[in-house]
Design an enzyme around this catalytic site. Structure first.
Site, PDB file in Angstrom:
ATOM      1  N   PHE B 118       0.829  -1.194   0.000  1.00  0.00           N
ATOM      2  CA  PHE B 118       0.000   0.000   0.000  1.00  0.00           C
ATOM      3  C   PHE B 118       0.872   1.257   0.000  1.00  0.00           C
ATOM      4  O   PHE B 118       1.784   1.383   0.809  1.00  0.00           O
ATOM      5  CB  PHE B 118      -0.916  -0.009   1.235  1.00  0.00           C
ATOM      6  CG  PHE B 118      -1.760   1.228   1.350  1.00  0.00           C
ATOM      7  CD1 PHE B 118      -2.702   1.540   0.365  1.00  0.00           C
ATOM      8  CD2 PHE B 118      -1.623   2.083   2.426  1.00  0.00           C
ATOM      9  CE1 PHE B 118      -3.473   2.680   0.460  1.00  0.00           C
ATOM     10  CE2 PHE B 118      -2.392   3.236   2.529  1.00  0.00           C
ATOM     11  CZ  PHE B 118      -3.327   3.535   1.544  1.00  0.00           C
ATOM     12  N   MET B 479      -0.724  33.728 -21.904  1.00  0.00           N
ATOM     13  CA  MET B 479       0.457  33.561 -22.746  1.00  0.00           C
ATOM     14  C   MET B 479       0.171  32.625 -23.914  1.00  0.00           C
ATOM     15  O   MET B 479       0.625  32.849 -25.033  1.00  0.00           O
ATOM     16  CB  MET B 479       1.637  33.037 -21.922  1.00  0.00           C
ATOM     17  CG  MET B 479       2.929  32.953 -22.705  1.00  0.00           C
ATOM     18  SD  MET B 479       3.381  34.530 -23.448  1.00  0.00           S
ATOM     19  CE  MET B 479       4.486  35.187 -22.208  1.00  0.00           C
TER      20      MET B 479
HETATM   21  C1  LIG Z   1       1.712  23.430 -15.023  1.00  0.00           C
HETATM   22  C2  LIG Z   1       1.659  24.087 -16.349  1.00  0.00           C
HETATM   23  N1  LIG Z   1       0.675  23.761 -17.224  1.00  0.00           N
HETATM   24  C3  LIG Z   1       0.615  24.373 -18.429  1.00  0.00           C
HETATM   25  C4  LIG Z   1       1.550  25.296 -18.796  1.00  0.00           C
HETATM   26  C5  LIG Z   1       1.469  25.965 -20.172  1.00  0.00           C
HETATM   27  N2  LIG Z   1       1.213  27.390 -20.016  1.00  0.00           N
HETATM   28  C6  LIG Z   1       2.205  28.316 -20.066  1.00  0.00           C
HETATM   29  S1  LIG Z   1       1.662  29.859 -19.784  1.00  0.00           S
HETATM   30  C7  LIG Z   1       0.080  29.329 -19.601  1.00  0.00           C
HETATM   31  C8  LIG Z   1      -1.004  30.299 -19.281  1.00  0.00           C
HETATM   32  C9  LIG Z   1      -0.871  30.847 -17.909  1.00  0.00           C
HETATM   33  O1  LIG Z   1      -2.072  31.490 -17.575  1.00  0.00           O
HETATM   34  P1  LIG Z   1      -2.119  32.524 -16.403  1.00  0.00           P
HETATM   35  O2  LIG Z   1      -1.553  31.949 -15.180  1.00  0.00           O
HETATM   36  O3  LIG Z   1      -3.502  33.053 -16.295  1.00  0.00           O
HETATM   37  O4  LIG Z   1      -1.097  33.632 -16.864  1.00  0.00           O
HETATM   38  P2  LIG Z   1      -1.233  34.743 -18.010  1.00  0.00           P
HETATM   39  O5  LIG Z   1      -0.412  34.287 -19.153  1.00  0.00           O
HETATM   40  O6  LIG Z   1      -2.677  34.892 -18.345  1.00  0.00           O
HETATM   41  O7  LIG Z   1      -0.664  35.967 -17.358  1.00  0.00           O
HETATM   42  C10 LIG Z   1      -0.011  27.945 -19.783  1.00  0.00           C
HETATM   43  C11 LIG Z   1      -1.254  27.167 -19.735  1.00  0.00           C
HETATM   44  C12 LIG Z   1       2.565  25.571 -17.860  1.00  0.00           C
HETATM   45  N3  LIG Z   1       3.543  26.426 -18.128  1.00  0.00           N
HETATM   46  N4  LIG Z   1       2.587  24.982 -16.653  1.00  0.00           N
END
Ligand SMILES: Cc1ncc(C[n+]2csc(CCOP(=O)(O)OP(=O)(O)O)c2C)c(N)n1
Ligand SMILES: [Mg+2]
Lengths: 173, 566
Positions: B118, B479
């Protein structure tokens, strides 16, 4: 840096304990290094193992292989062996079909020419043990093909530098 | 030699390492250790997810320069640490992660390693490629030495994470314990001293350079080499660009500072670095995000590369002068070698060009209107102390923070560089706040990222660790949306997060403070309130969903070809 593609032999002295082979092979996979053969066995001290790795690649790749190996904490010493100054050996066991007396005596004759040994005899097959460099073993296997090669087991290359040069751990390290 | 249980020995060994904080979550395979922690003076911060425990240890390490410690139970506890460990590995952050494990083999237990008992997970196998090293002591007596070795490996040479997997029976068994100082590794001896011949070669190149440029990376911060870096830059009148990880090693208001280089680097860094005739790269690894198209990176420059990890030299770029050494010692050696004979150069044209390019960047910001993230961050920077610690999430928020939150001191900008882990910034802020309780710690967050680890609001409220989370809320995976906008013809696939959650209510649900702001004035007021508060504050800043981070070098492009959006 020149980029000489070719076959390189890397010799590494590593800790002789569980998990070390995993760390090393995992690093090769992760770093996308293409390993041709890898052999491991106890080295001159019981708690050390010698690993012999053959790689097809260019000089820069091989240099990275050496550096990445050195970076592993269980790896104690690594060198690239100079083919001109290195003894390399491989052992192969080759199981060959011998349907009749003629084939049987041919295979035995060839084995003798190659300084091999027949190590197992059955009704319709023989197992030949052959040692040498990879070219010699390849040549022998080619010769056996017309008889019908049933199974092959090769150890991969192991190597030591000749004479004065050495890849060993200094005492007191 | 003293007789005690493995669990007790672990805690004693931790004290000997001066580890006074553990971020963790207990479980069956760790109960013996938690029983010892129950009345020990080591502070334990109870987290709400093991990923956060690892990130908090990482944030603690980056803010303090000490080794961060986290702890998780066997199986799912251990696997939940994995992202945090990988993150620390990519950014060379020294953490030691302890995991519980099922019993080792013994004749009278039916559950043991290798039998899928486990909550057994092969955490050694899983973490081998993402740790500097990992250990699994098989007897209680090995525990003190293992702890010593783990801290030594994590913190020396190129720092990195180490996992120590502790089978439950090694915690409960009693043994004679050796708390000596001996650490032997036949295969691990980091090289700190630079080779004098290489220093000589590098010094000659630098002495004759017309346009020397320095790129400083995270290694300068981890080796504590900021003052050596600044001294050398000033002697040579060489502008300094940093990598993302190097942010903070040179005060960004220094006249020779170019700011960050790379995909979202400053105009000054991206335009001037390629013009160098001699490039001194120190404590950095020529990552793709820094160099863009590596084959076209600084074609005219002679490159000197200093790094403590010899495998970094020649990995991405083959330098003309490799120097395997500690950044601090190598920079000092270069300075000492040059200071006597160097004829100081004016470089007035070069300096004027730097100022021009810096101004271009300022104009770029001034031209945007409304509650734009760059403006907002520039104004925010003015009201927080110079040594305030900024952490970031990942995405646009991170790049805006990197570009517009000027950093003046090492270890005050903490972000997930190599792995780009959404959800890192908030737990890292928790760790940083524990390390530096007297300075404000602000997580510049994206809404998407903050959702990933926001449950640890509970740890900050219950644990009395007040941090500030500034959510740049575009209701978008911003992004990704930016890339889709620029390179995929605005096909916004799976990036619209919609309205939820209401971050103010979310904060309040945890007993934290939540404030929504609609103007720059309100934002600054909220931050001032938050800095005085003894409870965590989440500030929700709605921003336009279609903002872009500029400048930007398109992926795989040359760094000097940057999009500025005008
Ligand atoms: C754990 C994880 N999943 C997916 C990604 C891919 N990714 C890079 S930036 C992003 C968007 C981030 O969104 P947010 O936190 O709202 O930031 P913003 O770009 O809107 O400022 C994603 C999904 C990542 N870097 N890390
Ligand atoms: Mg967002």
């Amino acid at each position: 840096m020149t980029e000489k593609p070719g076959k390189y032999i890397v010799s590494a002295i590593v800790e002789h304990k569980p998990g070390v082979l995993y760390r090393i092979s995992n690093m090769f996979r992760r770093r996308n290094f293409n390993i041709e053969t890898i052999t491991v066995g106890t080295a001159e001290q019981e708690d050390l193992a010698r690993m012999t790795i053959t790689i097809n690649g260019d000089e820069r790749t091989v240099e990275q292989v050496v550096k990445q190996l050195n970076k592993l904490i269980d790896v104690i010493k690594v060198s690239i062996l100079d083919p001109a100054n290195t003894v390399t050996r491989e052992l192969a066991l080759v199981k060959v079909n011998v349907p009749d007396a003629r084939a049987r005596s041919d295979v035995i004759n060839y084995s003798e020419i190659f300084k091999g040994h027949v190590v197992d005899v059955a009704h319709d097959s023989l197992v030949v043990e052959i040692t040498g460099n990879a070219d010699k073993i390849n040549a022998f296997i080619e010769l056996m093909k017309p008889f019908g090669v049933k199974e092959i087991a090769r150890t991969g290359i192991t190597a030591l530098p000749r004479g004065m040069t050495s890849v060993k751990v200094n005492n007191g390290v | 030699m003293v007789k005690m249980t493995g669990a007790k020995a672990l805690v004693e060994a931790l004290k000997k390492q001066k580890a006074d904080v553990i971020f963790g979550i207990p479980g069956g395979a760790l109960i013996p250790i938690y029983d010892v922690l129950y009345n020990s003076d080591i502070k334990h911060v109870l987290m709400r997810h093991e990923q956060c425990a690892a990130h908090a240890a990482d944030g603690y390490a980056r803010a303090s320069g000490l080794v961060g410690v986290c702890m998780a139970t066997s199986g799912p506890g251990a696997t939940n640490l994995v992202t945090g460990i990988a993150n620390a590995y990519m950014d060379s952050s020294p953490i030691v992660a302890f995991t519980g494990q099922v019993n080792t083999y013994s004749a009278n237990t039916s559950y043991m390693i290798g039998k899928d008992a486990f909550q057994e997970a092969d955490i050694i196998g899983i973490t081998t490629p993402i740790t500097k090293f990992n250990f699994q002591p098989r007897t209680a007596a090995e525990i003190p030495r293992t702890v010593r070795q783990a801290f030594y490996i994590a913190s020396t040479g190129r720092p990195g994470p180490v996992v120590v997997d502790l089978p439950k029976d090694t915690q409960t068994a009693t043994a004679d314990m050796d708390f000596g100082d001996n650490i032997e590794f036949r295969g691990y001896r980091p090289n700190y001293e630079p080779h004098p011949l290489q220093i000589e070669k590098a010094a000659n190149l630098l002495a004759n350079a017309e346009k020397p440029v320095i790129i400083a990376g995270g290694g300068v911060i981890s080796s504590g080499a900021s003052s050596e870096l600044i001294a050398l830059a000033e002697l040579l009148v060489a502008p300094v660009a940093t990598t993302f990880m190097g942010k903070g090693c040179m005060p960004e208001d220094h006249p020779l500072s170019l700011g960050m280089l790379g995909m979202h680097g400053t105009i000054a860094a991206n335009k001037l670095v390629p013009k160098a005739d001699v490039l001194l790269a120190v404590g950095m690894r020529f990552s793709d995000r820094t160099t863009g198209d590596v084959t076209k990176f600084c074609p005219g420059a002679e490159i000197i590369h200093i790094d403590i990890d010899s495998s970094e030299i020649g990995k991405n770029i083959v330098p003309h002068v490799p120097i395997v050494a500690d950044a601090k010692r190598a920079l000092k050696a270069l300075y000492n070698r040059l200071v006597k004979s160097y004829r100081k150069k004016e470089r007035s044209i070069w300096m004027r060009r730097i100022q021009e390019l810096k101004k271009q960047q300022e104009d770029l910001v001034r031209s945007v209107k409304g509650l734009s993230p760059p403006r907002l961050l520039i104004e925010l920077r003015k009201i927080i102390p110079r040594d305030a610690i900024i952490t970031t999430e990942v995405g646009q928020n991170q790049m805006w923070a990197a570009l517009y939150m000027k950093t003046y001191k090492p270890r005050t900008f903490i972000s997930s560089g190599g792995l780009g882990t959404m959800g890192f910034g908030f737990p890292a802020a928790i760790g940083a706040k524990v390390a530096c309780p007297d300075v404000p710690v602000i997580d510049i967050a994206g809404d998407g990222s903050f959702i990933m680890t926001s449950q640890d609001l509970a740890s900050t409220v219950v644990g009395g660790i007040p941090v500030i989370v500034l959510v740049l809320n575009n209701s978008m995976l911003g992004m990704v949306a930016q890339w889709q906008r620029l390179f995929y013809n605005r096909r916004y696939s799976a990036v619209d997060l919609g309205a939820p959650p209401d971050f103010v209510k979310l904060a309040e649900a945890y007993g934290a403070q939540g404030i929504r702001v609609g103007s720059l004035g309100e934002l600054l007021k909220a931050v001032k309130t938050a800095m005085k508060s003894d409870v965590t504050t989440v500030i929700d800043v709605p921003i336009h969903p279609e903002e872009n981070v500029f400048p930007m070098v398109p992926p795989g492009g040359e760094v000097s070809n940057l999009l500025t959006g005008d």
